[in-house]
Design a protein around this motif. Structure first.
Motif, PDB file in Angstrom:
ATOM      1  N   SER A 154       0.827  -1.214   0.000  1.00  0.00           N
ATOM      2  CA  SER A 154       0.000   0.000   0.000  1.00  0.00           C
ATOM      3  C   SER A 154       0.858   1.259   0.000  1.00  0.00           C
ATOM      4  O   SER A 154       2.018   1.228   0.408  1.00  0.00           O
ATOM      5  CB  SER A 154      -0.864   0.054   1.267  1.00  0.00           C
ATOM      6  OG  SER A 154      -1.672  -1.069   1.364  1.00  0.00           O
ATOM      7  N   THR A 174      -4.472   4.963   4.272  1.00  0.00           N
ATOM      8  CA  THR A 174      -4.042   4.328   3.021  1.00  0.00           C
ATOM      9  C   THR A 174      -4.689   5.035   1.826  1.00  0.00           C
ATOM     10  O   THR A 174      -5.896   5.294   1.836  1.00  0.00           O
ATOM     11  CB  THR A 174      -4.436   2.838   3.018  1.00  0.00           C
ATOM     12  OG1 THR A 174      -3.812   2.204   4.139  1.00  0.00           O
ATOM     13  CG2 THR A 174      -4.002   2.142   1.746  1.00  0.00           C
ATOM     14  N   THR A 177      -3.895   0.468  -2.624  1.00  0.00           N
ATOM     15  CA  THR A 177      -3.342  -0.851  -2.335  1.00  0.00           C
ATOM     16  C   THR A 177      -3.391  -1.675  -3.615  1.00  0.00           C
ATOM     17  O   THR A 177      -4.316  -1.514  -4.410  1.00  0.00           O
ATOM     18  CB  THR A 177      -4.202  -1.568  -1.263  1.00  0.00           C
ATOM     19  OG1 THR A 177      -4.182  -0.797  -0.073  1.00  0.00           O
ATOM     20  CG2 THR A 177      -3.704  -2.957  -0.957  1.00  0.00           C
TER      21      THR A 177
END
Length: 196
Positions: A154, A174, A177
């Motif tokens: 990620s 995040t 990913t």
């Protein structure tokens, strides 16, 4: 950052009948507030002028032209009808060139990920990031390079660097990913068993 003009007409009457009439005529009731504005300004604008502001992934500064008075602003909030999704109301926040503003800026993916080339799938976790800075320093988008992203890995907010403004979104969030598809997971597990 791009800017667009929205022409507005002041409204003194704030009752529900007047709001319904404005909407029937194809306009959107609006309000603008913020630095340099003593009292909120209530106005209405033709709904068609909001098309390039709301129904796009891009962000814009707005030059509100309310009966000849031009106010620099950003769209702070938009309210939609729960069923028809027609725009019902818009709130604008005025800003000055000397004070930082906070707004959501879209993420733009660049590069070719080795993980995707091996059959992985790019999963976007955050399409926009909250940033703070002077209006003149805010970009149209925040570039995120995925050229080192392997399978199962990620990119987080803390992995990107920017100049001229601050990212307010937590560094642990995040952005993207590279997911491992089920078919590849099974293949990987089979390979590991063969090695044993």
């Amino acid at each position: 950052m791009k800017s667009l003009e929205i022409i507005g007409y002041k409204r003194a009457n704030l009752d529900k009948k007047e709001l319904a009439k404005i909407r029937e005529e194809g306009s959107v009731p609006c309000v603008v507030y913020g630095p340099g504005i003593k009292e909120q300004i209530h106005f209405h604008s033709p709904a068609i002028l909001f098309r390039d502001l709301i129904y796009t992934p891009e962000v814009h500064m707005v030059d509100l032209n309310i009966e000849g008075e031009v106010i620099q602003a950003i769209l702070r909030e938009a309210q939609f009808h729960p069923v028809s999704e027609v725009l019902l109301h818009a709130d604008f926040l005025a800003f000055s060139d000397e004070k930082p503003i906070t707004m959501e800026i879209p993420v733009e993916i660049h590069g070719s990920s080795p993980g995707i080339m091996k059959g992985g799938k790019l999963e976007m976790k955050s399409r926009t990031l909250s940033v703070k800075g002077l209006a003149k320093n805010l970009p149209d988008s925040i570039p995120v390079n995925i050229s080192k992203l392997e399978l199962g890995k990620s990119i987080k907010v803390g992995d990107i660097s920017v100049e001229g403004f601050d990212i307010m979104t937590s560094s642990n969030v995040t952005i993207a990913t590279v997911g491992i598809p089920r078919a590849l997971r099974g293949k990987k597990a089979g390979e590991e068993e063969e090695e044993i």
